[in-house]
Write a protein that holds these residues in place. Structure first.
Motif, mmCIF file in Angstrom:
data_model
loop_
_atom_site.group_PDB
_atom_site.id
_atom_site.type_symbol
_atom_site.label_atom_id
_atom_site.label_comp_id
_atom_site.label_asym_id
_atom_site.label_seq_id
_atom_site.Cartn_x
_atom_site.Cartn_y
_atom_site.Cartn_z
ATOM 1 N N PRO A 56 0.816 -1.201 0.000
ATOM 2 C CA PRO A 56 0.000 0.000 0.000
ATOM 3 C C PRO A 56 0.859 1.264 0.000
ATOM 4 O O PRO A 56 0.404 2.358 -0.255
ATOM 5 C CB PRO A 56 -0.793 -0.119 1.309
ATOM 6 N N ASP A 57 2.116 1.032 0.358
ATOM 7 C CA ASP A 57 3.016 2.184 0.359
ATOM 8 C C ASP A 57 3.460 2.500 -1.061
ATOM 9 O O ASP A 57 3.502 1.625 -1.909
ATOM 10 C CB ASP A 57 4.257 1.910 1.214
ATOM 11 N N LEU A 58 3.861 3.711 -1.198
ATOM 12 C CA LEU A 58 4.424 4.128 -2.496
ATOM 13 C C LEU A 58 5.906 3.863 -2.446
ATOM 14 O O LEU A 58 6.584 4.290 -1.489
ATOM 15 C CB LEU A 58 4.212 5.632 -2.722
ATOM 16 N N PHE A 96 2.493 4.067 -6.501
ATOM 17 C CA PHE A 96 3.127 5.327 -6.915
ATOM 18 C C PHE A 96 2.514 5.840 -8.224
ATOM 19 O O PHE A 96 2.322 7.036 -8.427
ATOM 20 C CB PHE A 96 4.641 5.122 -7.061
ATOM 21 N N GLU A 97 2.225 4.831 -9.045
ATOM 22 C CA GLU A 97 1.583 5.183 -10.319
ATOM 23 C C GLU A 97 0.318 5.974 -10.076
ATOM 24 O O GLU A 97 0.031 6.954 -10.759
ATOM 25 C CB GLU A 97 1.255 3.905 -11.117
ATOM 26 N N THR A 114 6.882 9.906 4.522
ATOM 27 C CA THR A 114 7.840 9.498 3.502
ATOM 28 C C THR A 114 9.197 9.228 4.107
ATOM 29 O O THR A 114 9.692 10.037 4.878
ATOM 30 C CB THR A 114 7.967 10.606 2.433
ATOM 31 N N ILE A 115 9.765 8.098 3.716
ATOM 32 C CA ILE A 115 11.146 7.784 4.103
ATOM 33 C C ILE A 115 11.986 7.783 2.843
ATOM 34 O O ILE A 115 11.673 7.064 1.896
ATOM 35 C CB ILE A 115 11.248 6.423 4.777
ATOM 36 N N LYS A 116 13.013 8.587 2.884
ATOM 37 C CA LYS A 116 13.919 8.586 1.740
ATOM 38 C C LYS A 116 15.272 8.114 2.191
ATOM 39 O O LYS A 116 15.764 8.534 3.246
ATOM 40 C CB LYS A 116 14.029 10.006 1.180
ATOM 41 N N THR A 117 15.850 7.204 1.383
ATOM 42 C CA THR A 117 17.169 6.710 1.772
ATOM 43 C C THR A 117 18.053 6.518 0.542
ATOM 44 O O THR A 117 17.579 6.020 -0.482
ATOM 45 C CB THR A 117 17.056 5.398 2.556
ATOM 46 N N GLY A 174 12.686 5.865 -2.244
ATOM 47 C CA GLY A 174 11.673 6.531 -1.438
ATOM 48 C C GLY A 174 10.515 5.588 -1.122
ATOM 49 O O GLY A 174 10.084 4.814 -1.984
ATOM 50 N N ILE A 175 10.055 5.642 0.113
ATOM 51 C CA ILE A 175 8.862 4.853 0.499
ATOM 52 C C ILE A 175 7.943 5.776 1.270
ATOM 53 O O ILE A 175 8.360 6.430 2.207
ATOM 54 C CB ILE A 175 9.252 3.668 1.394
#
Lengths: 1217, 143
Positions: A318-320, A337-338, A398-401, A415-416
């Motif tokens: 369900p996460d992007l 994400f789409e 949002t988590i960006k790594t 990114g999630i």
């Protein structure tokens, strides 16, 4: 769940699907392939090995074959040689033949024999020995050899036949060679001479060709007998070899071949080590390969699975999820994400945010990306975004790594984003609820803390507004009087709302708002939207003006009824949802309870106050006890002092506070009351500093619980009083009951007996019950009843009732003396009387009087003189008998009794008198009276005393007797006695002297008599001795008689001496062993006994007797001598000696079976010189038994005899022990 | 003075001539070698003491009767025992009395032996022989 947790799935147990089996399948396949390859290799290896083996065998066999051929050919050449010779000399004879042949045949060669057969008939042979039988053999006719021979002839070739059994024995092959004599002419054909046949010993053959010792590793067989090759029979080795795939070769022989075959001894195809090695390698390889394949497949599967999972994960997440490169170009994204971009992945990849989003957002995102890169690790932020797909908004976390490659280079940013909208909302919700909770707990806390309703209400409203965030809160209580709900407390944005608003209790317009409805329905009523709710119509304007958008009314129940409403107003519409309302309901309930509680408490406190006053008024102590005796509470009036101060007993158990016994008492009663209820009452005391105090306690169990109330009252005063009363009562009772004198209490007037003591019951013989049924007069004999009744009526105070008679129960009359006194007995007007039984006293009095009379009688009438003297010796009374001495006895009265006593005796008598007075013991003494006429009378008197009632000596009584006459007689007798004694002494002295004389006489006579006897005996003996021949018979006889007389005389003298000695000697009685003495005495006479043939029987008891040894010896000797003497006439003289020991004495008996005697003469035999028999019959002096008797007498024993004439005699001795 | 046992005498102190004669005969009958000296009463018996002191041969044994005139046997015995020369001489009391008192007295005076004279001559001869055998042959005299 983090999206990066793929590895987890690998640990889970996989489903048993086809894919699960696949690795196994491939592994197995691989293994099989490897094994197959191994098998192929093995096969080739085996083949190779086999080949090698065959080659080896072949080589060996070839060697053997060559040698075999060689040997055979060698031998054949030899034969050929001969053949050549013969061909040269067709006329060869035996001798020649032999000569040549000899050279050929030697042990080295295998040739056994050679035969020449000119014309097919053997006529030549070498060696001849043993082969003679062959001579003359016709080949043409020989059944066995015919064919071979003919063949030779026909072919003109040598033929080897066999092996075959030779006639000569053994086995051999026969080589036959035709012999051709060359043609005599040039063109002529050679002439067939015949055959030369040579026997070759096969054994030698074999040996030489190395067949026998050949290869131990080979089994060789040869077939082709008679040169038939493979068709021929096997003659060497095992036929079966041919079937075992042997290596075979041909042995060329003239006329044929043999087939020689060989197989390895072990058989073909023995696996050698290399084969096993191959196998092992093969298996290992197979396993390894299988494992590898398995792993690979498994790995591949896993990889595929992982990839698939990853893909599906990404897809379903369900996460992007997206990935951008460092420049922000999208590298990958997931379906979710789409949705965000509203485009498909293909469309997104390769583009940047710029293509999809607003510039601000792009910058925002970029900023975040760069931040993440800068950090080098994950960083998160929240943002509200709008989804392009359907334009809905979400709050995303949002988590960006940044993602780095193998080499550490930045691949991009991953990114999630997670939708946290709901969470956000939920959080909001929670906050909201928390507020409500806070309100609830705040108000609850207030409930606990606050004591009065008003402050509670105020607090509740305040908390609702400040903590709960409500715009306004108010509490209104129903006022039936005004018919309205009156506000009692409010908080928040009131702004006078409450003054404007009137909520009525009724059903009207003003009563249908949330507040009114809540009040009437007893349930919360919500107005979610004030602006639009019709119910709020009356108050809408005012409410909205103050910013109230929604409200709720919560009913406050006190007891069963709804008494008030707690109303809350929120600044938003729809503020109250189900959860909140639930909480708010609880709140209302709590408030209601609080109210109730407060009311109750107030009531309780009031009653407590009343109770306290009551307790204060009462003098008793009240304790509240637990079931185990713990003192929970107490009430005591302030004046009293407690056993221990309250702090020392509250909360403690009674057992700890009170003394042990009291505590136990309490405990027992406590337990009793707890189990069975009711009231327990008991008393106890406690030591106080001032003294012991006595308490009465009452215990009662409280109805509803296990606690017990104890009410304690100090009853010390009463107690002591009670005790004192009981004590004195007891004492009196004791005195009465145990008085040794009979006591009774009778009621005045009725004369009924109210009480009697033990002495009474005992004395009179009544039981208590019987006594209680009596009246006083019952105790009196008839004649006294009336008088006593009269007296009893008159008696008052202490009175002596006098001497009367009472009847015991059994009718016995007793004399009594009674004293009585007034008494109040158990409420009766009564008299208590002490009864003394004076019966015995009376009896004593009577007895005394009688005794006196009796004494007087005696005194008057007896001969003895009785005088009664006072303590000074004055005469008070003299018996009439005194007249004999002193005249009228009455005249003596008052005279000094000592006066007439002889002056010499007076002092002694006076002393005696004094002594008697002092001691009360009378004395016996003698004295003399001197009578008036000068006569002196001897008196014997005995004194005595008369004691007074006090026991002191009052009188002395003297009873005297005139003994003058008696004395005179006594003197006379004494005199006579003295004279008599004198005479006796004289006589005794005389006797003794006489005795002594007699002794000396006897003694000297005996001795003096012996002297001449010695002379007579001596000379008569000498005569006989020295002048024997001068004597004639008569002379000898005379001398004999003389000597005999001397003997007798001598014996007599001895006996007399012995007798006299018995008389004179001191016999010392000592303890002697009787048996020993007897046996000793017998021993002395042993010779005589034996000579006379006397049988002696002894039956002697053990023990001692007391006797003089010499004396007893003498006795025994005499008696034994007698026994011997008098029994010697019988045929078998027998003496029996027996002794019997008694306690006092021993009796010895000596019995003989001799002539005996008549008992008439029993006494005489013991007399001296008395003989019953004639001297010539029975020698003896007649002194023996006299000696015996004398001796026995002097030793304190005795002797007697018992006999019957002709039946022997028994003499008995009795000796003291 | 050691003398041959056979030459030393036996002293017989006896008053009754019959008894003397019989005693001598008894000893003779039994072939006694020792000479027998006789003292007829107590006095004579005592007169031997000075003679011994003078050097006369001491008897092997003295046979002493108790019933002697002039000086009684017990007295003789007592006196013998007082004198050193006769103190150790063996004395055999040869008497008729068998009274305990006599026996006692004799032994108290240190008689060596007490023999009661038998009436029977044969018995006496045996006794004589025994006396001689014992006191003259068997017994070792004091000197």
């Amino acid at each position: 769940m983090s999206p990066f947790r793929l590895a987890d799935t690998a640990h889970k147990r996989p489903a048993l699907t086809l894919s699960y089996w696949r690795p196994w399948f491939f592994a197995l396949l691989a293994a099989l392939l490897v094994l197959a390859a191994e098998q192929v290799i093995e096969h080739f290896a085996k083949g190779f090995a086999l080949e090698r083996e065959r080659i080896s065998v072949h080589e060996n066999l070839a060697t053997v074959r060559a040698r075999l051929e060689g040997v055979i050919n060698a031998n054949l050449l030899l034969v050929h040689g001969l053949t050549a010779v013969i061909s040269a000399h067709p006329d060869i004879d035996q001798a020649e033949f032999s000569r040549i042949a000899r050279g050929l045949i030697n042990p080295r060669h295998a040739l056994r024999n050679i035969a020449g057969a000119p014309d097919m008939v053997i006529s030549l042979m070498y060696p001849l020995e043993g082969n003679q039988a062959a001579i003359g053999l016709d080949y043409r006719t020989h059944p066995v050899q015919r064919d071979a021979a003919l063949r030779v002839m026909a072919t003109g070739q040598a033929v080897v036949a066999g092996p075959l059994q030779l006639e000569q024995g053994g086995t051999g092959i026969v080589a036959r060679e035709p012999v051709y004599v060359p043609a005599s002419t040039e063109d002529g054909k050679p002439h067939f001479w015949g055959l030369v046949s040579a026997v070759i010993d096969v054994d030698v053959l074999y040996r030489q060709s190395g067949l026998t010792e050949a290869n131990p590793d080979l089994h060789i067989a040869i077939r082709g007998a008679n040169g038939k090759g493979a068709q021929g029979g096997t003659f060497f080795g095992d036929d079966r070899i041919f079937a075992l795939k042997p290596v075979s070769q041909e042995v060329l022989l003239p006329g044929g071949t043999w087939q020689i075959a060989a197989i390895p001894a072990r058989g073909w195809g023995q696996p050698d080590q290399s084969l096993w090695l191959i196998r092992l390698l093969g298996i290992l390889s197979a396993l390894v390969v299988a494992a590898m394949v398995y792993r690979m497949t498994e790995g591949a599967k896993h990889l595929a699975m992982t990839a698939a999972r990853l893909r599906s994960l990404l897809n379903t997440l369900p996460d992007l999820v997206w990935m951008k490169d460092p420049q922000g170009v999208y590298l990958a994204c997931n379906p979710r994400f789409e949705q965000f971009f509203g485009a498909r992945e293909e469309a997104i990849l390769g583009k940047t945010d710029h293509d999809f989003l607003s510039p601000e957002l792009v910058d925002f995102f970029r900023e975040k990306d760069l931040a993440a890169i800068a950090v080098g690790g994950p960083s998160s932020n929240d943002e509200w975004v709008t989804f392009a797909s359907d334009d809905h908004r979400e709050l995303l976390e949002t988590i960006k790594t940044p993602v780095y490659g193998q080499t550490g280079n930045l691949l991009g940013v991953l990114g999630i984003a997670r939708d946290i909208t709901r969470r956000h909302l939920a959080e909001e919700r929670i906050l909201q609820l928390n507020r409500v909770y806070a309100v609830l707990s705040g108000i609850n806390e207030s409930i606990v803390r606050l004591r009065d309703p008003d402050s509670l209400f105020r607090e509740a409203c305040r908390i609702a507004v400040e903590v709960g965030g409500f715009r306004m809160a108010w509490i209104g209580m129903a006022d039936p009087v005004s018919g309205q709900v009156s506000p009692v407390a409010s908080a928040g944005q009131v702004d006078g709302y409450l003054d404007l608003v009137h909520v009525s209790l009724g059903e009207d317009e003003h009563g249908r708002g949330p507040t009114g409805m809540a009040l009437r329905q007893g349930q919360h009523v919500v107005c979610a939207d004030i602006a639009n709710d019709p119910r709020m119509a009356p108050w809408r304007e005012d409410a909205l003006a103050r910013g109230y958008r929604s409200s709720v009314g919560l009913p406050i129940r006190i007891g069963e009824q709804v008494r008030g409403v707690f109303s809350l107003y929120a600044g938003q519409a729809g503020f109250f949802d189900a959860e909140e309302l639930k909480l708010l309901d609880e709140l209302a309930l709590d408030i209601g309870f609080a109210m109730e509680f407060m009311q109750t408490r107030t009531r309780v406190r009031e009653s407590e106050t009343i109770l306290d006053s009551v307790f204060q008024a009462l003098p008793d102590l009240f304790f509240l006890l637990d079931s185990d005796g713990t003192i929970r509470d107490y009430r005591a009036h302030s004046g009293g002092d407690l056993y221990v101060p309250p702090e020392d007993f509250l909360g403690r158990r009674m057992q700890e506070v009170l003394p042990a016994e009291t505590a136990t008492l309490f405990e027992n009663h406590l337990n009793h009351v707890q189990k069975q209820g009711g009231l327990a009452t008991f008393e106890y005391d406690l030591p106080f500093p001032q003294g012991k105090r006595h308490f009465e306690a009452r215990l009662s169990r409280l109805p509803d619980n296990a606690q017990v109330i104890a009410v304690v009252r100090d009853i010390t005063g009463q107690y002591h009083g009670r005790l004192a009363l009981l004590d004195s009562e007891a004492r009196y009772r004791h005195l009465f009951m145990h008085n040794p004198a009979s006591m009774l209490i009778y009621e005045r007037g009725s004369l009924r007996l109210l009480a009697v003591n033990e002495a009474f019951l005992d004395h009179y013989g009544y039981s208590l019950d019987e006594a209680m049924a009596l009246t006083l007069t019952d105790l009196y004999p008839d004649n006294e009843k009336r008088p006593i009744a009269d007296l009893a009526a008159r008696l008052a105070g202490l009175a002596y009732a006098g001497e009367w008679h009472h009847l015991k129960k059994d009718g016995t009359v007793m004399a009594i003396e009674a004293h009585s006194h007034d008494i109040d007995y158990q409420g009766h007007d009564a008299r208590i009387a002490v009864i003394l039984d004076i019966t015995s006293r009376k009896q004593v009095e009577i007895a005394l009087r009688e005794q006196e009379a009796f004494f007087r009688l005696i005194a008057e009438n007896m001969g003895d003189l009785v005088a009664v003297l006072d303590l000074n010796g004055r005469r008070l009374y003299n018996s009439p008998s005194y007249s004999a001495l002193f005249g009228d006895p009455d005249a003596l009265k008052g005279s000094d009794s000592f006066a007439e006593i002889h002056p010499d005796d007076r002092e002694q008598v006076r002393q005696a008198f004094m002594h008697t007075v002092a001691t009360g013991v009378g004395q016996r003494l003698n004295f003399r009276f001197v009578l008036p006429d000068g006569n002196v009378r001897e008196m014997e008197s005995q004194g005595g005393v008369i004691r007074g009632p006090d026991g002191k000596v009052e009188r002395v009584v003297v009873v005297s007797r005139d003994i003058t006459e008696r004395k005179r007689l006594e003197d006379e007798i004494r005199q006579l006695n003295e004279e008599l004694e004198q005479r006796v002494l004289q006589r005794t002295a005389q006797l003794e002297a006489a005795n002594k004389e007699l002794e000396t006489f006897t003694y000297s006579v005996s001795h003096d008599l012996k002297a001449p006897l010695r002379g007579i005996d001596g000379y008569s003996r000498l005569l006989l001795d020295d002048h024997y021949d001068r004597l004639d018979e008569e002379g000898k006889l005379f001398l004999g008689n003389v000597r005999h007389g001397v003997d007798q005389m001598s014996q007599l003298i001895e006996d007399l001496l012995a007798y006299s000695r018995m008389e004179r000697r001191d016999l010392h009685g000592i303890e002697l062993d009787l048996a020993r003495l007897v046996t000793g005495a017998l021993a002395e006479r042993q010779d005589e006994l034996n000579a006379k043939g006397v049988q002696v029987e002894l039956d002697l008891a053990a023990g001692t007797v007391r006797a003089d040894p010499d004396g007893l010896n003498m006795v025994l000797r005499n008696l034994i001598d007698n026994a011997v003497k008098f029994s010697h006439a019988s045929q078998s003289p027998r003496i029996e000696i027996k002794s019997v020991s008694g306690p006092e004495s021993t009796i010895l008996s000596i019995r003989d079976n001799g002539i005996g005697f008549d008992m008439r003469f029993h006494e005489r035999i013991f007399e001296i010189f008395q003989r019953l028999q004639r001297a010539e019959d029975y020698p003896g002096t007649g002194v023996g038994l006299a000696i015996v008797r004398k001796a026995m007498l002097r030793m304190g024993g005795r002797v007697w005899a018992d006999s019957t004439p002709g039946q022997g005699a028994t003499f008995y001795l009795e000796l003291p022990r | 003075m050691m003398q041959e046992a056979s030459t030393r005498p036996i002293l017989l102190v006896e008053d009754n001539p019959v008894d003397v004669d019989l005693t001598l005969r008894a000893f003779a009958k039994r072939k006694l070698l020792n000479p027998i000296q006789v003292a007829r009463d107590g006095q004579e018996a005592l007169e031997w003491i000075p003679r011994w002191e003078a050097g006369e041969p001491l008897p092997m044994v003295i046979l002493l009767d108790l019933k002697l005139p002039r000086v009684g046997g017990l007295e003789v015995l007592r006196r013998y025992r007082e004198h050193p020369v006769s103190r150790d001489l063996p004395v055999v009391v040869l008497t008729t009395s068998n009274e305990d008192s006599d026996v006692e007295a004799a032994y108290r005076q240190h008689a060596n032996s007490y023999i009661i004279k038998p009436v029977n001559f044969d018995t006496f001869m045996d006794a004589a022989a025994q006396i001689e055998q014992y006191w003259c042959l068997l017994n070792h005299p004091p000197r």
